[in-house]
Design a protein around this motif. Structure first.
Motif, mmCIF file in Angstrom:
data_model
loop_
_atom_site.group_PDB
_atom_site.id
_atom_site.type_symbol
_atom_site.label_atom_id
_atom_site.label_comp_id
_atom_site.label_asym_id
_atom_site.label_seq_id
_atom_site.Cartn_x
_atom_site.Cartn_y
_atom_site.Cartn_z
ATOM 1 N N LEU A 21 0.658 -1.142 0.129
ATOM 2 C CA LEU A 21 -0.022 0.051 -0.013
ATOM 3 C C LEU A 21 1.068 1.326 0.061
ATOM 4 O O LEU A 21 1.601 1.466 0.726
ATOM 5 N N LEU A 22 0.831 1.916 -0.993
ATOM 6 C CA LEU A 22 1.330 3.338 -1.243
ATOM 7 C C LEU A 22 0.546 4.511 -1.153
ATOM 8 O O LEU A 22 -0.463 4.496 -1.868
ATOM 9 N N ASN A 23 0.780 5.577 -0.319
ATOM 10 C CA ASN A 23 -0.194 6.429 -0.290
ATOM 11 C C ASN A 23 0.806 7.733 -0.875
ATOM 12 O O ASN A 23 1.491 8.270 -0.095
ATOM 13 N N CYS A 24 0.409 7.906 -1.969
ATOM 14 C CA CYS A 24 1.473 8.933 -2.802
ATOM 15 C C CYS A 24 1.163 10.481 -2.383
ATOM 16 O O CYS A 24 0.055 11.093 -2.496
ATOM 17 N N ALA A 25 2.036 11.155 -2.008
ATOM 18 C CA ALA A 25 1.697 12.609 -1.355
ATOM 19 C C ALA A 25 3.256 13.026 -1.440
ATOM 20 O O ALA A 25 4.222 12.678 -1.107
ATOM 21 N N CYS A 26 3.233 14.510 -1.924
ATOM 22 C CA CYS A 26 4.391 15.007 -2.320
ATOM 23 C C CYS A 26 4.884 15.688 -1.184
ATOM 24 O O CYS A 26 6.146 15.525 -1.027
ATOM 25 N N ARG A 27 4.198 16.150 -0.156
ATOM 26 C CA ARG A 27 4.830 16.976 0.663
ATOM 27 C C ARG A 27 4.649 16.148 2.183
ATOM 28 O O ARG A 27 5.378 16.425 3.160
ATOM 29 N N SER A 28 3.682 15.331 2.323
ATOM 30 C CA SER A 28 3.387 14.831 3.765
ATOM 31 C C SER A 28 4.388 13.680 3.975
ATOM 32 O O SER A 28 4.650 12.863 3.219
ATOM 33 N N GLN A 29 4.770 13.564 5.194
ATOM 34 C CA GLN A 29 5.572 12.602 5.758
ATOM 35 C C GLN A 29 4.973 11.610 6.300
ATOM 36 O O GLN A 29 5.528 10.409 6.568
ATOM 37 N N ASP A 30 3.682 11.704 6.459
ATOM 38 C CA ASP A 30 2.778 10.477 6.800
ATOM 39 C C ASP A 30 2.569 9.460 5.759
ATOM 40 O O ASP A 30 2.442 9.525 4.616
ATOM 41 N N LEU A 31 2.899 8.244 6.119
ATOM 42 C CA LEU A 31 2.649 6.929 5.308
ATOM 43 C C LEU A 31 1.008 6.749 4.830
ATOM 44 O O LEU A 31 0.762 6.319 4.186
ATOM 45 N N GLY A 32 0.190 7.313 5.634
ATOM 46 C CA GLY A 32 -1.468 7.364 5.475
ATOM 47 C C GLY A 32 -1.879 6.221 6.212
ATOM 48 O O GLY A 32 -1.100 5.236 6.883
ATOM 49 N N PRO A 33 -3.362 6.128 5.952
ATOM 50 C CA PRO A 33 -4.009 5.143 6.848
ATOM 51 C C PRO A 33 -3.547 3.709 6.051
ATOM 52 O O PRO A 33 -3.377 3.561 4.913
ATOM 53 N N SER A 34 -4.316 2.535 6.764
ATOM 54 C CA SER A 34 -4.022 1.207 6.343
ATOM 55 C C SER A 34 -5.128 0.900 5.632
ATOM 56 O O SER A 34 -6.100 1.661 5.414
ATOM 57 N N LEU A 35 -5.232 -0.293 4.989
ATOM 58 C CA LEU A 35 -6.303 -0.530 4.240
ATOM 59 C C LEU A 35 -6.633 -2.147 4.628
ATOM 60 O O LEU A 35 -5.922 -3.069 4.691
ATOM 61 N N LEU A 36 -8.040 -2.282 4.725
ATOM 62 C CA LEU A 36 -8.682 -3.375 5.515
ATOM 63 C C LEU A 36 -9.331 -3.898 4.188
ATOM 64 O O LEU A 36 -10.138 -3.576 3.556
#
Length: 205
Positions: free
Chosen positions: A25-40
């Motif tokens: 799971l890749l949450n693509c964001a240019c500026r955010s350092q957060d990996l993002g939410p998980s996927l169920l």
């Protein structure tokens, strides 16, 4: 994926279950350092990651391809080490055969999908600074130079452009241009029935 008629239903009907531990799971964001939410997915949770290998290319969340450049650099170093083993001064292979091995095996190996993770070097009008994947190409050029020294049998202090001329091998930036141009021509020659044809036409316009 888990909706009616989705991939999970297809896998059950075709007796081909998914291996959830291979999902990424890749949450693509240019500026955010957060990996993002998980996927169920049903009873399995896919955790986000900063990089994932897909079809031989390591993608990262910022699409900078730094991970894949490091992977290609390590892969190229292994190929050069193997070439060095078969090109021993005594009982080694001939230089012309070493050139074929490098161009026919090593280059396609560590520059696989170069048109995806590398941007050819260019000088834009009115600017003196190079644009493109300058850092990545300079790093990979070290592998190319080591191979040229082995193929030509020249001294280590020989200039790289002289090595390219004597080996009759393109300089590394031009080699990247050739690989990218080949991929572009292949995409432009796709038939209209191909799923990518309309996307290529849209990108060209």
């Amino acid at each position: 994926m888990d909706k009616d008629g989705g991939a999970l239903e297809w896998s059950r009907s075709h007796n081909s279950e998914f291996s959830y531990e291979k999902l990424g799971l890749l949450n693509c964001a240019c500026r955010s350092q957060d990996l993002g939410p998980s996927l169920l997915l049903r009873s399995y949770t896919v955790q986000p990651t900063d990089s994932h290998k897909f079809l031989g290319v390591i993608l990262d969340s910022k699409l900078s391809f730094h991970h894949h450049v490091a992977y290609a650099l390590a892969k190229g170093s292994k190929w050069v080490a193997q070439l060095r083993r078969v090109m021993r001064p005594t009982m080694g292979t001939a230089f012309r055969l070493a050139k074929r091995l490098y161009m026919g095996v090593a280059v396609p190996g560590y520059l696989y999908a170069a048109d995806v993770f590398l941007t050819p070097l260019r000088y834009l009008e009115g600017q003196t600074r190079q644009h493109g994947s300058v850092g990545a190409i300079n790093k990979l050029n070290r592998i190319h130079r080591q191979a040229l020294i082995m193929v030509s049998g020249a001294m280590r202090t020989t200039a790289t452009d002289i090595l390219s001329a004597h080996c009759d091998i393109l300089p590394f930036p031009l080699l990247i241009d050739k690989l990218c141009q080949r991929s572009a021509v292949r995409l432009c020659a796709l038939p209209q029935s191909h799923p990518l044809a309309k996307h290529v036409a849209r990108a060209a316009n």
